[in-house]
Design a protein around this motif. Structure first.
Motif, PDB file in Angstrom:
ATOM      1  N   UNK A 178       0.839  -1.309  -0.154  1.00  0.00           N
ATOM      2  CA  UNK A 178      -0.015   0.056  -0.013  1.00  0.00           C
ATOM      3  C   UNK A 178       0.845   1.226  -0.119  1.00  0.00           C
ATOM      4  N   UNK A 179       2.379   1.137  -0.147  1.00  0.00           N
ATOM      5  CA  UNK A 179       3.071   2.364  -0.127  1.00  0.00           C
ATOM      6  C   UNK A 179       2.770   2.978  -1.456  1.00  0.00           C
ATOM      7  N   UNK A 180       2.833   4.484  -1.169  1.00  0.00           N
ATOM      8  CA  UNK A 180       2.500   5.572  -2.320  1.00  0.00           C
ATOM      9  C   UNK A 180       4.048   6.254  -2.128  1.00  0.00           C
ATOM     10  N   UNK A 181       4.588   6.383  -3.394  1.00  0.00           N
ATOM     11  CA  UNK A 181       6.044   7.049  -3.478  1.00  0.00           C
ATOM     12  C   UNK A 181       5.649   8.526  -4.218  1.00  0.00           C
ATOM     13  N   UNK A 182       6.127   9.386  -3.470  1.00  0.00           N
ATOM     14  CA  UNK A 182       6.038  10.893  -4.174  1.00  0.00           C
ATOM     15  C   UNK A 182       7.458  11.265  -4.443  1.00  0.00           C
ATOM     16  N   UNK A 183       7.877  11.186  -5.602  1.00  0.00           N
ATOM     17  CA  UNK A 183       9.046  11.227  -6.316  1.00  0.00           C
ATOM     18  C   UNK A 183       9.431  12.445  -6.332  1.00  0.00           C
ATOM     19  N   UNK A 184       8.634  13.403  -6.700  1.00  0.00           N
ATOM     20  CA  UNK A 184       8.957  14.977  -7.011  1.00  0.00           C
ATOM     21  C   UNK A 184       9.599  14.998  -8.371  1.00  0.00           C
ATOM     22  N   UNK A 185       9.631  16.195  -8.913  1.00  0.00           N
ATOM     23  CA  UNK A 185      10.138  16.738 -10.168  1.00  0.00           C
ATOM     24  C   UNK A 185      11.534  16.944 -10.128  1.00  0.00           C
ATOM     25  N   UNK A 186      12.216  17.160  -8.982  1.00  0.00           N
ATOM     26  CA  UNK A 186      13.554  17.518  -8.942  1.00  0.00           C
ATOM     27  C   UNK A 186      14.631  16.313  -9.865  1.00  0.00           C
ATOM     28  N   UNK A 187      15.534  16.819 -10.631  1.00  0.00           N
ATOM     29  CA  UNK A 187      16.493  16.015 -10.944  1.00  0.00           C
ATOM     30  C   UNK A 187      17.581  15.434  -9.600  1.00  0.00           C
ATOM     31  N   UNK A 188      17.658  14.340  -9.367  1.00  0.00           N
ATOM     32  CA  UNK A 188      18.470  13.826  -8.481  1.00  0.00           C
ATOM     33  C   UNK A 188      19.495  12.653  -8.716  1.00  0.00           C
ATOM     34  N   UNK A 189      20.693  12.363  -8.180  1.00  0.00           N
ATOM     35  CA  UNK A 189      21.431  11.404  -8.631  1.00  0.00           C
ATOM     36  C   UNK A 189      20.920  10.094  -8.248  1.00  0.00           C
ATOM     37  N   UNK A 190      21.009   9.116  -9.481  1.00  0.00           N
ATOM     38  CA  UNK A 190      20.719   7.826  -8.993  1.00  0.00           C
ATOM     39  C   UNK A 190      21.053   7.200  -7.983  1.00  0.00           C
ATOM     40  N   UNK A 191      20.127   6.375  -7.328  1.00  0.00           N
ATOM     41  CA  UNK A 191      20.518   5.881  -5.887  1.00  0.00           C
ATOM     42  C   UNK A 191      20.319   6.955  -4.645  1.00  0.00           C
ATOM     43  N   UNK A 192      20.262   8.004  -5.035  1.00  0.00           N
ATOM     44  CA  UNK A 192      20.152   9.023  -3.781  1.00  0.00           C
ATOM     45  C   UNK A 192      18.864   8.764  -2.939  1.00  0.00           C
ATOM     46  N   UNK A 193      18.907   8.707  -1.643  1.00  0.00           N
ATOM     47  CA  UNK A 193      17.959   8.447  -0.884  1.00  0.00           C
ATOM     48  C   UNK A 193      16.701   9.617  -0.990  1.00  0.00           C
ATOM     49  N   UNK A 194      15.574   9.203  -1.571  1.00  0.00           N
ATOM     50  CA  UNK A 194      14.570  10.329  -1.612  1.00  0.00           C
ATOM     51  C   UNK A 194      14.295  10.936  -0.111  1.00  0.00           C
ATOM     52  N   UNK A 195      13.957  12.360  -0.133  1.00  0.00           N
ATOM     53  CA  UNK A 195      13.799  12.854   1.370  1.00  0.00           C
ATOM     54  C   UNK A 195      12.544  12.481   2.144  1.00  0.00           C
ATOM     55  N   UNK A 196      12.744  12.193   3.330  1.00  0.00           N
ATOM     56  CA  UNK A 196      11.807  11.675   4.229  1.00  0.00           C
ATOM     57  C   UNK A 196      11.731  12.611   5.213  1.00  0.00           C
ATOM     58  N   UNK A 197      10.522  13.088   5.769  1.00  0.00           N
ATOM     59  CA  UNK A 197      10.572  14.245   6.943  1.00  0.00           C
ATOM     60  C   UNK A 197       9.287  13.800   7.820  1.00  0.00           C
ATOM     61  N   UNK A 198       9.283  14.135   9.121  1.00  0.00           N
ATOM     62  CA  UNK A 198       8.107  13.923   9.900  1.00  0.00           C
ATOM     63  C   UNK A 198       6.907  14.835   9.622  1.00  0.00           C
ATOM     64  N   UNK A 199       5.735  14.304   9.725  1.00  0.00           N
ATOM     65  CA  UNK A 199       4.643  15.217   9.467  1.00  0.00           C
ATOM     66  C   UNK A 199       4.832  16.404  10.256  1.00  0.00           C
ATOM     67  N   UNK A 200       4.162  17.772   9.867  1.00  0.00           N
ATOM     68  CA  UNK A 200       4.483  18.857  10.502  1.00  0.00           C
ATOM     69  C   UNK A 200       3.871  18.804  12.175  1.00  0.00           C
ATOM     70  N   UNK A 201       2.798  17.969  12.118  1.00  0.00           N
ATOM     71  CA  UNK A 201       2.145  18.154  13.556  1.00  0.00           C
ATOM     72  C   UNK A 201       3.221  17.550  14.611  1.00  0.00           C
ATOM     73  N   UNK A 202       3.642  16.385  13.856  1.00  0.00           N
ATOM     74  CA  UNK A 202       4.606  15.520  14.877  1.00  0.00           C
ATOM     75  C   UNK A 202       5.993  16.376  14.879  1.00  0.00           C
ATOM     76  N   UNK A 203       6.273  17.034  13.938  1.00  0.00           N
ATOM     77  CA  UNK A 203       7.570  17.862  14.122  1.00  0.00           C
ATOM     78  C   UNK A 203       7.444  18.989  15.344  1.00  0.00           C
ATOM     79  N   UNK A 204       6.242  19.434  15.002  1.00  0.00           N
ATOM     80  CA  UNK A 204       5.970  20.648  15.920  1.00  0.00           C
ATOM     81  C   UNK A 204       5.856  20.274  17.530  1.00  0.00           C
ATOM     82  N   UNK A 205       5.425  19.202  17.492  1.00  0.00           N
ATOM     83  CA  UNK A 205       5.070  18.830  18.833  1.00  0.00           C
ATOM     84  C   UNK A 205       6.464  18.201  19.455  1.00  0.00           C
ATOM     85  N   UNK A 206       7.397  17.539  18.677  1.00  0.00           N
ATOM     86  CA  UNK A 206       8.707  17.631  19.085  1.00  0.00           C
ATOM     87  C   UNK A 206       9.563  18.820  19.447  1.00  0.00           C
TER      88      UNK A 206
END
Length: 220
Positions: A178-206
């Protein structure tokens, strides 16, 4: 560019071939039988945890453990169900071809150099890598799977009893499918990890909790 997905019969069945398996939906994108999905595709509308490049389904009894730095940038994502775990990663890939074959061989060579055993096995997602590695707690079994998508690759590492018996994956497979990947349109080097971030509400709470801890008086 049409991408193929690795299936258990080792054939590279293309997305347009898979699309013929579902009814004509006019201009709508065809719904694939299983994911991981690209965000441009049609998929089931279930609640998902938005980590930026990865959207993870909220499945009962599956705990999502996220390790992030103080800026909210996610360093590691692990899904846990009982004794089993699934570590997830998502990486940039070229338009023209998948990268799992190359990546799998590099992982195998690295494991062998470290003294681990590694064997390629044909599994549910196509070619997998089964390994036995030595850890401070003793020998540990790992099962590496990879799924190539349009300009991305998802890598999963199963740990626990499921690394030996895939039938024990239970809801962890639901999460992977059920995963959904949002690759984005930016050019990135092959095999570079795609950016992951905490949801804003969790980040704000932390951040708020960190501020409270800093402001609290210290006992001496």
């Amino acid at each position: 560019m049409i991408f193929s997905r690795k299936r258990a019969d080792a054939e590279r069945q293309t997305r347009d071939e898979r699309a013929t398996q579902v009814p004509d939906q006019g201009d709508a994108a065809p719904t694939l039988e299983r994911g991981p999905y690209d965000i441009s595709e049609s998929y089931d509308d279930v609640q998902r945890l938005d980590l930026g490049s990865l959207h993870i389904p909220a499945i009962t009894d599956v705990e999502v453990r996220v390790q992030a730095d103080p800026q909210g940038v996610v360093q590691q994502v692990v899904l846990v169900h009982g004794e089993n775990a699934l570590q997830l990663g998502v990486f940039a890939a070229p338009r023209s071809e998948g990268i799992w074959d190359e990546v799998r061989e590099e992982i195998r060579q690295s494991l062998l150099r470290d003294g681990a055993t590694a064997q390629e096995v044909l599994g549910e997602y196509g070619p997998e890598l089964h390994a036995e590695v030595r850890t401070p707690d003793g020998l540990t079994n790992l099962r590496f799977v990879g799924i190539d998508g349009p300009r991305w690759m998802v890598r999963g590492v199963f740990q626990g009893p499921v690394a030996i018996d895939p039938a024990m994956a239970g809801p962890l497979v639901e999460c992977l499918d059920g995963l959904v990947v949002d690759r984005g349109q930016e050019a990135k080097p092959v095999r570079e990890p795609l950016p992951l971030r905490l949801p804003r509400e969790i980040s704000d709470q932390a951040e708020a909790e960190a501020g409270d801890d800093a402001a609290a008086p210290r006992q001496v």
